[in-house]
Write a protein that holds these residues in place. Structure first.
Motif, PDB file in Angstrom:
ATOM      1  N   ALA A  97       4.351   1.266  -0.113  1.00 48.18           N
ATOM      2  CA  ALA A  97       5.226   1.672   0.999  1.00 48.18           C
ATOM      3  C   ALA A  97       6.303   0.652   1.331  1.00 48.18           C
ATOM      4  CB  ALA A  97       4.372   1.935   2.240  1.00 48.18           C
ATOM      5  N   ALA A 148       5.988  10.532   6.016  1.00 47.75           N
ATOM      6  CA  ALA A 148       5.538   9.141   6.041  1.00 47.75           C
ATOM      7  C   ALA A 148       6.725   8.185   6.006  1.00 47.75           C
ATOM      8  CB  ALA A 148       4.607   8.877   4.865  1.00 47.75           C
ATOM      9  N   THR A 166      -0.285   6.661   1.671  1.00 52.94           N
ATOM     10  CA  THR A 166       0.854   6.199   0.876  1.00 52.94           C
ATOM     11  C   THR A 166       0.884   6.806  -0.515  1.00 52.94           C
ATOM     12  OG1 THR A 166      -0.363   4.257   0.065  1.00 52.94           O
ATOM     13  CG2 THR A 166       0.884   4.004   2.117  1.00 52.94           C
ATOM     14  N   TYR A 187       9.946   1.412   2.274  1.00 49.66           N
ATOM     15  CA  TYR A 187      10.197   2.358   3.357  1.00 49.66           C
ATOM     16  C   TYR A 187       9.948   1.757   4.736  1.00 49.66           C
ATOM     17  CZ  TYR A 187       9.822   5.596  -0.576  1.00 49.66           C
ATOM     18  OH  TYR A 187       9.991   6.229  -1.778  1.00 49.66           O
ATOM     19  N   LEU A 192      -1.679   1.804   6.892  1.00 51.31           N
ATOM     20  CA  LEU A 192      -1.416   2.322   5.555  1.00 51.31           C
ATOM     21  C   LEU A 192      -2.716   2.462   4.775  1.00 51.31           C
ATOM     22  CD1 LEU A 192       1.641   0.049   4.644  1.00 51.31           C
ATOM     23  CD2 LEU A 192       1.644   2.238   5.849  1.00 51.31           C
ATOM     24  N   LEU A 244       5.318   9.087  -1.920  1.00 48.15           N
ATOM     25  CA  LEU A 244       5.159   9.013  -0.477  1.00 48.15           C
ATOM     26  C   LEU A 244       5.826  10.239   0.147  1.00 48.15           C
ATOM     27  CD1 LEU A 244       4.072   6.510   1.302  1.00 48.15           C
ATOM     28  CD2 LEU A 244       6.452   6.298   1.993  1.00 48.15           C
ATOM     29  N   TYR A 280      -2.357  -2.860   7.431  1.00 45.19           N
ATOM     30  CA  TYR A 280      -2.689  -2.415   6.078  1.00 45.19           C
ATOM     31  C   TYR A 280      -3.869  -3.210   5.543  1.00 45.19           C
ATOM     32  CZ  TYR A 280       0.091  -6.568   4.962  1.00 45.19           C
ATOM     33  OH  TYR A 280       0.585  -7.850   4.917  1.00 45.19           O
ATOM     34  N   LEU A 301       7.621   5.441   8.944  1.00 44.36           N
ATOM     35  CA  LEU A 301       7.538   4.021   8.616  1.00 44.36           C
ATOM     36  C   LEU A 301       8.865   3.302   8.858  1.00 44.36           C
ATOM     37  CD1 LEU A 301       5.365   4.144   5.375  1.00 44.36           C
ATOM     38  CD2 LEU A 301       4.676   3.399   7.664  1.00 44.36           C
ATOM     39  N   PRO A 328       5.770   4.941  -5.547  1.00 42.68           N
ATOM     40  CA  PRO A 328       6.393   4.999  -4.223  1.00 42.68           C
ATOM     41  C   PRO A 328       7.142   6.301  -3.967  1.00 42.68           C
ATOM     42  CG  PRO A 328       6.757   2.851  -5.219  1.00 42.68           C
ATOM     43  CD  PRO A 328       6.159   3.720  -6.286  1.00 42.68           C
ATOM     44  N   GLU A 350      -4.154   3.834   0.778  1.00 50.62           N
ATOM     45  CA  GLU A 350      -3.871   4.423  -0.532  1.00 50.62           C
ATOM     46  C   GLU A 350      -4.303   5.886  -0.563  1.00 50.62           C
ATOM     47  OE1 GLU A 350      -6.129   1.911  -0.284  1.00 50.62           O
ATOM     48  OE2 GLU A 350      -5.319   0.126  -1.279  1.00 50.62           O
ATOM     49  N   GLY A 363      -1.645  12.194   2.515  1.00 54.04           N
ATOM     50  CA  GLY A 363      -0.975  11.670   1.331  1.00 54.04           C
ATOM     51  C   GLY A 363      -1.511  12.329   0.076  1.00 54.04           C
ATOM     52  N   ALA A 384      -1.629  -0.425  -0.814  1.00 57.81           N
ATOM     53  CA  ALA A 384      -0.932   0.518   0.075  1.00 57.81           C
ATOM     54  C   ALA A 384       0.376  -0.087   0.577  1.00 57.81           C
ATOM     55  CB  ALA A 384      -1.833   0.901   1.244  1.00 57.81           C
TER      56      ALA A 384
END
Length: 234
Positions: A48, A22, A10, A51, A96, A18, A34, A26, A15, A98, A123, A44
């Motif tokens: 996200a 991804a 993520t 999304y 998810l 991202l 998560y 999502l 945000p 980080e 990510g 995380a």
């Protein structure tokens, strides 16, 4: 037949960092797993959140932040079992994480516990986000860059720093004060910068020499250099 598990990075906090891939995945994922902790919440998921498929089933996995590894192993066993149940029902699951899933990410501990196809969606890491925040190269030309976890013992850290023109110290938290002392001994403290929550709304940038506040956030990183480039001599 099983569903597919997607390990989705993520990014470091913003945000908007991202990836497009991804975000696309999502938006249609039927189940979202998560990590969550009592200390740090569900970072995380928070990154996200905008999304996510609004009808997705949410699967929070509580991970203890302890030095003893046994509770963590039990938590990953339990979390993997919850995810595997979804996969066995032929439902895809996104987990998810980080930053990047395979850069010191909790997602790596699920790989050996899951019996299903796995797709990794990289990510942006806190390392590159921190460099962007201070607008300074991580390393250049023939320099080597070392990424050093703060919990390493003093002797190991000092030896690694003495052979590293540039270094990134991660997982600071309660180790902050001894890390600062080590950087002063090795000559890396002169231009070292502390970046807390890189790219996030509560991002804070402080020169190591000026760092006086009491907070010692886990989501912080020190970038430093004792090399020959211009930013190492400031």
């Amino acid at each position: 037949m099983t569903g597919t598990m997607y390990l989705i990075g993520t990014g470091p906090g913003d945000p908007e960092l991202l990836t497009l891939r991804a975000a696309r995945l999502l938006a249609t994922m039927p189940a979202i797993a998560y990590p969550t902790t009592e200390q740090a919440g569900a970072m995380a998921f928070d990154i996200a959140r905008a999304y996510l498929n609004p009808s997705a089933q949410l699967l929070p996995i509580c991970l203890p932040m302890r030095r003893d590894r046994a509770p963590g192993k039990a938590a990953y066993d339990q979390g993997a079992s919850v995810i595997q149940t979804q996969l066995d029902a032929e439902r895809d699951v996104a987990y998810l994480c980080e930053g990047d899933p395979l850069f010191y990410g909790s997602a790596m501990y699920l790989l050996e516990r899951i019996n299903a196809p796995v797709v990794v969606v990289p990510g942006i890491t806190s390392l590159t986000a921190a460099a962007a925040a201070i607008v300074r190269p991580l390393a250049a030309r023939n320099e080597t860059l070392k990424i050093l976890p703060a919990p390493l013992r003093d002797e190991r850290l000092k030896a690694e720093l003495n052979s590293a023109p540039a270094a990134a110290i991660i997982k600071l938290g309660r180790h902050f004060d001894r890390i600062r002392a080590l950087l002063e001994q090795t000559g890396h403290a002169r231009n070292a910068v502390v970046i807390e929550y890189a790219s996030g709304q509560n991002q804070r940038i402080t020169k190591l020499a000026d760092f006086a506040h009491d907070a010692r956030p886990y989501f912080s990183i020190i970038l430093c250099s004792a090399g020959e480039e211009a930013w190492a001599k400031t």
